[in-house]
Design a protein around this motif. Sequence first.
Motif, PDB file in Angstrom:
ATOM      1  N   GLU A 113      24.309  80.926  15.612  1.00 51.29           N
ATOM      2  CA  GLU A 113      25.504  80.148  15.972  1.00 51.29           C
ATOM      3  C   GLU A 113      25.776  79.157  14.841  1.00 51.29           C
ATOM      4  O   GLU A 113      24.929  78.346  14.491  1.00 51.29           O
ATOM      5  CB  GLU A 113      25.276  79.430  17.302  1.00 51.29           C
ATOM      6  N   PRO A 114      26.975  79.218  14.240  1.00 47.33           N
ATOM      7  CA  PRO A 114      27.186  78.529  12.963  1.00 47.33           C
ATOM      8  C   PRO A 114      27.133  77.001  13.025  1.00 47.33           C
ATOM      9  O   PRO A 114      26.612  76.374  12.108  1.00 47.33           O
ATOM     10  CB  PRO A 114      28.561  79.021  12.510  1.00 47.33           C
ATOM     11  N   ILE A 115      27.674  76.395  14.071  1.00 43.43           N
ATOM     12  CA  ILE A 115      27.652  74.936  14.133  1.00 43.43           C
ATOM     13  C   ILE A 115      26.222  74.435  14.309  1.00 43.43           C
ATOM     14  O   ILE A 115      25.820  73.425  13.708  1.00 43.43           O
ATOM     15  CB  ILE A 115      28.558  74.418  15.263  1.00 43.43           C
ATOM     16  N   SER A 116      25.427  75.158  15.088  1.00 38.05           N
ATOM     17  CA  SER A 116      24.022  74.786  15.246  1.00 38.05           C
ATOM     18  C   SER A 116      23.285  74.906  13.918  1.00 38.05           C
ATOM     19  O   SER A 116      22.506  74.010  13.536  1.00 38.05           O
ATOM     20  CB  SER A 116      23.350  75.675  16.294  1.00 38.05           C
ATOM     21  N   LEU A 117      23.511  76.012  13.205  1.00 35.44           N
ATOM     22  CA  LEU A 117      22.855  76.203  11.914  1.00 35.44           C
ATOM     23  C   LEU A 117      23.285  75.131  10.923  1.00 35.44           C
ATOM     24  O   LEU A 117      22.447  74.545  10.210  1.00 35.44           O
ATOM     25  CB  LEU A 117      23.181  77.595  11.375  1.00 35.44           C
ATOM     26  N   LEU A 118      24.577  74.839  10.857  1.00 38.29           N
ATOM     27  CA  LEU A 118      25.062  73.834   9.919  1.00 38.29           C
ATOM     28  C   LEU A 118      24.565  72.438  10.268  1.00 38.29           C
ATOM     29  O   LEU A 118      24.366  71.605   9.376  1.00 38.29           O
ATOM     30  CB  LEU A 118      26.588  73.852   9.872  1.00 38.29           C
ATOM     31  N   SER A 119      24.340  72.173  11.553  1.00 37.83           N
ATOM     32  CA  SER A 119      23.770  70.883  11.940  1.00 37.83           C
ATOM     33  C   SER A 119      22.360  70.737  11.388  1.00 37.83           C
ATOM     34  O   SER A 119      21.961  69.652  10.933  1.00 37.83           O
ATOM     35  CB  SER A 119      23.770  70.744  13.463  1.00 37.83           C
ATOM     36  N   SER A 120      21.600  71.831  11.397  1.00 38.66           N
ATOM     37  CA  SER A 120      20.266  71.800  10.795  1.00 38.66           C
ATOM     38  C   SER A 120      20.360  71.605   9.291  1.00 38.66           C
ATOM     39  O   SER A 120      19.572  70.853   8.700  1.00 38.66           O
ATOM     40  CB  SER A 120      19.521  73.100  11.108  1.00 38.66           C
ATOM     41  N   ILE A 121      21.327  72.255   8.665  1.00 39.69           N
ATOM     42  CA  ILE A 121      21.519  72.098   7.222  1.00 39.69           C
ATOM     43  C   ILE A 121      21.969  70.683   6.890  1.00 39.69           C
ATOM     44  O   ILE A 121      21.558  70.111   5.863  1.00 39.69           O
ATOM     45  CB  ILE A 121      22.519  73.148   6.707  1.00 39.69           C
ATOM     46  N   ALA A 122      22.779  70.088   7.759  1.00 44.02           N
ATOM     47  CA  ALA A 122      23.209  68.706   7.525  1.00 44.02           C
ATOM     48  C   ALA A 122      22.021  67.753   7.427  1.00 44.02           C
ATOM     49  O   ALA A 122      22.050  66.778   6.664  1.00 44.02           O
ATOM     50  CB  ALA A 122      24.149  68.255   8.654  1.00 44.02           C
ATOM     51  N   ALA A 123      20.970  68.049   8.189  1.00 42.29           N
ATOM     52  CA  ALA A 123      19.805  67.165   8.217  1.00 42.29           C
ATOM     53  C   ALA A 123      18.990  67.219   6.927  1.00 42.29           C
ATOM     54  O   ALA A 123      18.216  66.294   6.653  1.00 42.29           O
ATOM     55  CB  ALA A 123      18.916  67.514   9.410  1.00 42.29           C
ATOM     56  N   VAL A 124      19.154  68.291   6.133  1.00 39.93           N
ATOM     57  CA  VAL A 124      18.340  68.437   4.922  1.00 39.93           C
ATOM     58  C   VAL A 124      19.184  68.364   3.649  1.00 39.93           C
ATOM     59  O   VAL A 124      18.681  68.612   2.558  1.00 39.93           O
ATOM     60  CB  VAL A 124      17.535  69.754   4.949  1.00 39.93           C
ATOM     61  N   THR A 125      20.469  68.044   3.774  1.00 38.50           N
ATOM     62  CA  THR A 125      21.354  67.922   2.612  1.00 38.50           C
ATOM     63  C   THR A 125      22.020  66.554   2.623  1.00 38.50           C
ATOM     64  O   THR A 125      22.016  65.851   3.634  1.00 38.50           O
ATOM     65  CB  THR A 125      22.433  69.019   2.617  1.00 38.50           C
ATOM     66  N   GLU A 126      22.630  66.208   1.479  1.00 39.50           N
ATOM     67  CA  GLU A 126      23.219  64.875   1.347  1.00 39.50           C
ATOM     68  C   GLU A 126      24.660  64.880   0.859  1.00 39.50           C
ATOM     69  O   GLU A 126      25.401  63.956   1.169  1.00 39.50           O
ATOM     70  CB  GLU A 126      22.386  64.021   0.380  1.00 39.50           C
ATOM     71  N   ARG A 127      25.064  65.882   0.087  1.00 38.67           N
ATOM     72  CA  ARG A 127      26.355  65.766  -0.576  1.00 38.67           C
ATOM     73  C   ARG A 127      27.282  66.970  -0.388  1.00 38.67           C
ATOM     74  O   ARG A 127      28.495  66.812  -0.356  1.00 38.67           O
ATOM     75  CB  ARG A 127      26.176  65.527  -2.090  1.00 38.67           C
ATOM     76  N   ALA A 128      26.748  68.175  -0.265  1.00 39.09           N
ATOM     77  CA  ALA A 128      27.595  69.369  -0.177  1.00 39.09           C
ATOM     78  C   ALA A 128      28.409  69.368   1.116  1.00 39.09           C
ATOM     79  O   ALA A 128      27.927  68.939   2.175  1.00 39.09           O
ATOM     80  CB  ALA A 128      26.751  70.635  -0.255  1.00 39.09           C
ATOM     81  N   ARG A 129      29.642  69.858   1.032  1.00 37.43           N
ATOM     82  CA  ARG A 129      30.424  70.080   2.239  1.00 37.43           C
ATOM     83  C   ARG A 129      29.794  71.211   3.049  1.00 37.43           C
ATOM     84  O   ARG A 129      29.134  72.099   2.501  1.00 37.43           O
ATOM     85  CB  ARG A 129      31.865  70.449   1.880  1.00 37.43           C
ATOM     86  N   LEU A 130      30.049  71.193   4.349  1.00 35.95           N
ATOM     87  CA  LEU A 130      29.475  72.190   5.251  1.00 35.95           C
ATOM     88  C   LEU A 130      30.610  72.853   6.027  1.00 35.95           C
ATOM     89  O   LEU A 130      31.496  72.170   6.544  1.00 35.95           O
ATOM     90  CB  LEU A 130      28.494  71.535   6.224  1.00 35.95           C
ATOM     91  N   GLY A 131      30.574  74.184   6.117  1.00 35.17           N
ATOM     92  CA  GLY A 131      31.671  74.846   6.803  1.00 35.17           C
ATOM     93  C   GLY A 131      31.329  76.246   7.259  1.00 35.17           C
ATOM     94  O   GLY A 131      30.217  76.747   7.079  1.00 35.17           O
ATOM     95  N   VAL A 132      32.301  76.871   7.883  1.00 33.68           N
ATOM     96  CA  VAL A 132      32.192  78.249   8.360  1.00 33.68           C
ATOM     97  C   VAL A 132      33.353  79.032   7.758  1.00 33.68           C
ATOM     98  O   VAL A 132      34.482  78.567   7.717  1.00 33.68           O
ATOM     99  CB  VAL A 132      32.259  78.344   9.899  1.00 33.68           C
ATOM    100  N   SER A 133      33.047  80.224   7.303  1.00 34.97           N
ATOM    101  CA  SER A 133      34.091  81.089   6.757  1.00 34.97           C
ATOM    102  C   SER A 133      33.858  82.515   7.279  1.00 34.97           C
ATOM    103  O   SER A 133      33.175  83.307   6.652  1.00 34.97           O
ATOM    104  CB  SER A 133      34.028  81.082   5.233  1.00 34.97           C
ATOM    105  N   VAL A 134      34.366  82.818   8.478  1.00 28.44           N
ATOM    106  CA  VAL A 134      35.349  82.084   9.261  1.00 28.44           C
ATOM    107  C   VAL A 134      34.796  81.928  10.676  1.00 28.44           C
ATOM    108  O   VAL A 134      34.197  82.858  11.197  1.00 28.44           O
ATOM    109  CB  VAL A 134      36.683  82.868   9.303  1.00 28.44           C
TER     110      VAL A 134
END
Length: 298
Positions: free
Chosen positions: A68-89
């Motif tokens: 599930e992309p929002i769940s995965l990106l939330s985990s990525i948000a916790a380990v990153t600082e600057r890159a934008r995060l998104g879904v395509s599509v």
Amino acid sequence: MEIGVNVLGLEALFDGEIRPVLDFAARADRAGVDLICTGDHLGFNADAHARRVVEHNFLFPLDHPWYEPISLLSSIAAVTERARLGVSVLIATVRPAALLAKQVATLDSLSEGRTVMGFGVGWQEAEYTATNMPFDARFGRMEETVAACRELWTNAPANFKGRDFAFENYHSLPLPIQPRVPVLFGFGPSQRNFDRIARVADGWTVNPTDLGTFSDSVTLLRNTFEAHDRDPDTARVQVSAAPIRRDNGSVDLSATADKARDWFDRGASVVVFRPAVFDCAAEELPELLDWMSSIKEA
């Protein structure tokens, strides 16, 4: 010039483990990658999937794990600082607007304002049936979905009345960090679809099958923004670039870099690469990130 990396399917390089994908995302963030994204499907009807493989060369097997992309990106948000995060599509119209708005606002809060979302309507009716959402008129409903989300992202209390969604004196918190969360539409290039983008969205995420008319499509998109009294230079264009291959089937990184620069010259805002299709092993991923950084430096 922005470079993105799509982590969809990357777990296959780590024997199916997802945790190393988060480690890769953190490394990509440190390497200067501008966007980290993934893809979306809720599930598949087996017959519909088989037809998609035959008729459209769909690359993913039925047993591919779609996190599930929002769940995965939330985990990525916790380990990153600057890159934008998104879904395509993200297939936005299989999600109720109130739920979608809450998911995106939460991701934007967790990432401190780094969310940029690509929204689409998908191709599979089975996903709509499974979520009890109507498949018909989904393109038009996308506009209403985004309009409802914008209200929920901006105001508390929020008030909205549309054909499919309505709420009054409704509080949905947290609000996103960004005053306006960027939303791109993954639609085919046409005047009607670009009008939809200009009315409620912020740009276009390009299906690889539509790259043949890319230059003309970018011109049409910018002209459409101008016709809707929006600055055409603000139209964000996201291109997913497949690797260029030699006659023997091997990946030609030099030719792929040249093609990426060509996309930029012709109007792309960000070019996204998916490492899972570059025929590299897990231990070669750092070298691939260095190659991506070299495109920006050049």
